[in-house]
Write a protein that holds these residues in place. Structure first.
Motif, PDB file in Angstrom:
ATOM      1  N   ARG A 205       0.827  -1.201   0.000  1.00  6.77           N
ATOM      2  CA  ARG A 205       0.000   0.000   0.000  1.00  6.77           C
ATOM      3  C   ARG A 205       0.867   1.258   0.000  1.00  6.77           C
ATOM      4  N   LEU A 206       1.985   1.206   0.723  1.00 10.48           N
ATOM      5  CA  LEU A 206       2.908   2.342   0.710  1.00 10.48           C
ATOM      6  C   LEU A 206       3.465   2.552  -0.700  1.00 10.48           C
ATOM      7  N   ALA A 207       3.809   1.461  -1.379  1.00 12.11           N
ATOM      8  CA  ALA A 207       4.392   1.571  -2.717  1.00 12.11           C
ATOM      9  C   ALA A 207       3.431   2.236  -3.685  1.00 12.11           C
ATOM     10  N   VAL A 208       2.158   1.831  -3.679  1.00 12.33           N
ATOM     11  CA  VAL A 208       1.219   2.431  -4.626  1.00 12.33           C
ATOM     12  C   VAL A 208       0.905   3.875  -4.243  1.00 12.33           C
ATOM     13  N   GLU A 209       0.917   4.200  -2.949  1.00 12.08           N
ATOM     14  CA  GLU A 209       0.690   5.597  -2.546  1.00 12.08           C
ATOM     15  C   GLU A 209       1.815   6.496  -3.040  1.00 12.08           C
ATOM     16  N   VAL A 210       3.056   6.045  -2.869  1.00 18.37           N
ATOM     17  CA  VAL A 210       4.189   6.832  -3.349  1.00 18.37           C
ATOM     18  C   VAL A 210       4.174   6.920  -4.872  1.00 18.37           C
ATOM     19  N   ALA A 211       3.839   5.807  -5.534  1.00 17.25           N
ATOM     20  CA  ALA A 211       3.763   5.821  -6.993  1.00 17.25           C
ATOM     21  C   ALA A 211       2.724   6.823  -7.479  1.00 17.25           C
ATOM     22  N   ALA A 212       1.568   6.869  -6.815  1.00 20.45           N
ATOM     23  CA  ALA A 212       0.521   7.805  -7.220  1.00 20.45           C
ATOM     24  C   ALA A 212       0.930   9.242  -6.939  1.00 20.45           C
ATOM     25  N   ALA A 213       1.599   9.488  -5.817  1.00 21.16           N
ATOM     26  CA  ALA A 213       1.954  10.856  -5.442  1.00 21.16           C
ATOM     27  C   ALA A 213       2.998  11.455  -6.366  1.00 21.16           C
ATOM     28  N   GLY A 214       3.936  10.639  -6.841  1.00 21.12           N
ATOM     29  CA  GLY A 214       5.019  11.172  -7.666  1.00 21.12           C
ATOM     30  C   GLY A 214       4.983  10.770  -9.109  1.00 21.12           C
ATOM     31  N   GLY A 215       3.973   9.972  -9.511  1.00 24.24           N
ATOM     32  CA  GLY A 215       3.910   9.509 -10.892  1.00 24.24           C
ATOM     33  C   GLY A 215       4.985   8.497 -11.232  1.00 24.24           C
TER      34      GLY A 215
END
Length: 512
Positions: A205-215
């Motif tokens: 969940r952390l990985a997808v949140e960071v991916a979404a926040a920074g593209g």
């Protein structure tokens, strides 16, 4: 001799090019000659426009007709020139006044009974017409809402050829369509898909949140049941809605691809594409000879391209994505033309650790694949491709205790999307005045030059680089991830903690 001119638009890739349609009527044996690099569909238009004119209640000129499409060196493809050619011929035959054609661009395919059918690529065509200062644009009624999305465009919807001729002769008022009011961007929640459903995967969940926040691009490796596909399917729900410029870019691609629904012509949600592993390089990049259509990578522009079971894809298909991951564009070259499509997408890869897909460990079902087989399986993902993936995480199947611990405690997609929106707002303020929108788009040299950081902050990443665990490109990825962590934390710049967290998502398990 009688001569008349009308204007149309040729779409190559997602770029429109104004085309002048000239109709010349001369004495001689009745025939129609079409010149100007037409394709097969355009050659067939000779019979379509003749039948449409006759069935609309007008006499077809019994003279030698020459239709020229200029510039002659620009390839023309498709049936969208039918309407312009028909009105040019009738204007040359004195059925409609020539001056009524000068202020308009005509786009549309003609049915044999005179109806004006919808065509692809109307949005980029109208964008070009508006940029060229054209007063009015005549488009099929089914494409009118799409054409009205262009700011300042005066759109006249056409139902049939007879109605268009009545307007050109001044016998009827020209109908117009106005664009809907713009809406404010909000989180693009996907109904029924909530990040809280993925239990026991705090790291995922952390990985997808960071991916979404920074593209950022994302690679997830783990056994079946670890939640890789669930996480990828919920990533679009964390992204903000597209702003006006991005919406027009994405809508233009989908218009050329023929994917726009008539009831919702403007694409406001980030697109999501998840092809089967049998997809060919042409399906991903784009294909066609006379008419070049955008592939799945371009259709995912400003959105997500998810490749599940990534090692099962053809290696040529995977490596074809390497160039657009860096440049954000795709060029499809053919003998007659070269088309350019935007392809600024987030690539998400998911892979099992081995061909048998059986987990190892205390709860594993007993993977018996030799280490050589496991290495060969993951080696289908080339090193240069993986080096372009910002986040690389290894997921394990959650235990029963982890599943129970997450019940009712995991953050929902709405909560995470709010954090993502705040991080993107902070990144947008920092990147204002630059050509970049999110951290993942900023080149490494520009990142270090415009926002330098002290050595004590970047030391952990530089030690990994000196140890040979990161390439120069990988070091840039860690810098970008650190800025995203800082944006999520509300910090003005990343510190050692953010660089450590970024390195952990890039090199899981490495101890500095």
């Amino acid at each position: 001799m009688a001569l008349a001119r009308a204007r149309a638009v040729a779409v190559l890739g997602v770029e429109g090019h104004l085309v002048e349609v000239e109709a010349d009527l001369a004495d001689g044996l009745p025939r129609l000659t079409l010149i100007g690099l037409p394709d097969t569909a355009l050659h067939e238009s000779r019979d379509r426009i003749r039948a449409a004119v006759v069935n609309s209640g007008h006499k077809w000129p019994d003279r030698r007709i020459t239709l020229g499409l200029f510039p002659a060196t620009l390839p023309k493809a498709g049936s969208g020139f039918d309407l312009a050619m028909a009105v040019a011929v009738l204007s040359a035959a004195a059925v409609v006044p020539p001056e009524s054609l000068l202020r308009r661009v005509f786009i549309g395919e003609l049915a044999l009974d005179g109806r004006v059918r919808a065509v692809r690529g109307v949005l980029p065509a109208v964008l070009k017409a508006a940029a060229a200062g054209v007063d009015r644009v005549v488009v099929p009624a089914a494409n009118a809402a799409e054409a009205a999305l262009v700011p300042g465009a005066r759109v006249e919807p056409a139902i049939d050829l007879a109605g268009v001729l009545s307007v050109l002769r001044g016998e009827a008022a020209a109908p117009e369509v106005t664009a809907p009011p713009p809406t404010a961007p909000t989180p693009a929640e996907v109904p029924g898909l909530d990040l809280a459903d993925v239990a026991g995967q705090t790291r995922g969940r952390l990985a997808v949140e960071v991916a979404a926040a920074g593209g950022h691009h994302l690679f997830m490796q783990g056994p079946p049941g670890s939640g890789k596909t669930m996480l990828a399917d919920r990533l679009p729900g964390l992204l903000p809605m597209l702003d006006t410029d991005a919406s027009l870019e994405v809508t233009a691609v989908h218009s050329v691809a023929g994917l726009l629904p008539s009831n919702a012509p403007l694409v406001t949600r980030p697109p999501y594409r998840s092809p089967h592993h049998s997809a060919t390089p042409a399906a991903l990049i784009g294909s066609g000879s006379a008419v070049i259509r955008p592939g799945l990578a371009s259709q995912a522009h400003r959105g997500i391209l998810f490749l599940d079971e990534a090692p099962e894809f053809n290696r040529q298909s995977l490596d074809a994505l390497r160039q657009p991951l860096e440049s954000g564009t795709i060029e499809v070259a053919r003998a007659r033309a070269t088309a350019r499509f935007p392809a600024r997408f987030q690539l998400v890869l998911a892979a099992n650790p081995c061909p048998c897909a059986k987990a190892r460990g205390p709860r594993g079902t007993g993977c018996e694949c030799p280490s050589l087989v496991r290495r060969r399986y993951l080696a289908r993902l080339s090193g240069p491709l993986l080096d372009r993936i910002d986040i690389q995480v290894a997921l394990s199947a959650p235990s029963r205790a982890e599943l129970r611990a997450d019940v009712g405690r995991s953050a929902t997609s709405t909560q995470v999307a709010t954090r993502v929106a705040g991080a993107r707002e902070r990144a947008g303020a920092r990147l204002a005045g630059t050509p970049w929108r999110v951290n993942a788009e900023v080149p490494g040299p520009a990142l270090r030059r415009l926002w330098p950081l002290p050595t004590k902050v970047t030391a952990v990443a530089e030690r990994a680089f000196d140890a040979g665990l990161l390439t120069a490109r990988g070091l840039d990825r860690v810098h970008r991830l650190a800025w995203t962590f800082a944006d999520l934390a509300g910090r003005p710049s990343p510190g050692p903690e953010q660089f450590g967290a970024a390195l952990d998502l890039r090199l899981p398990g490495w101890a500095a």
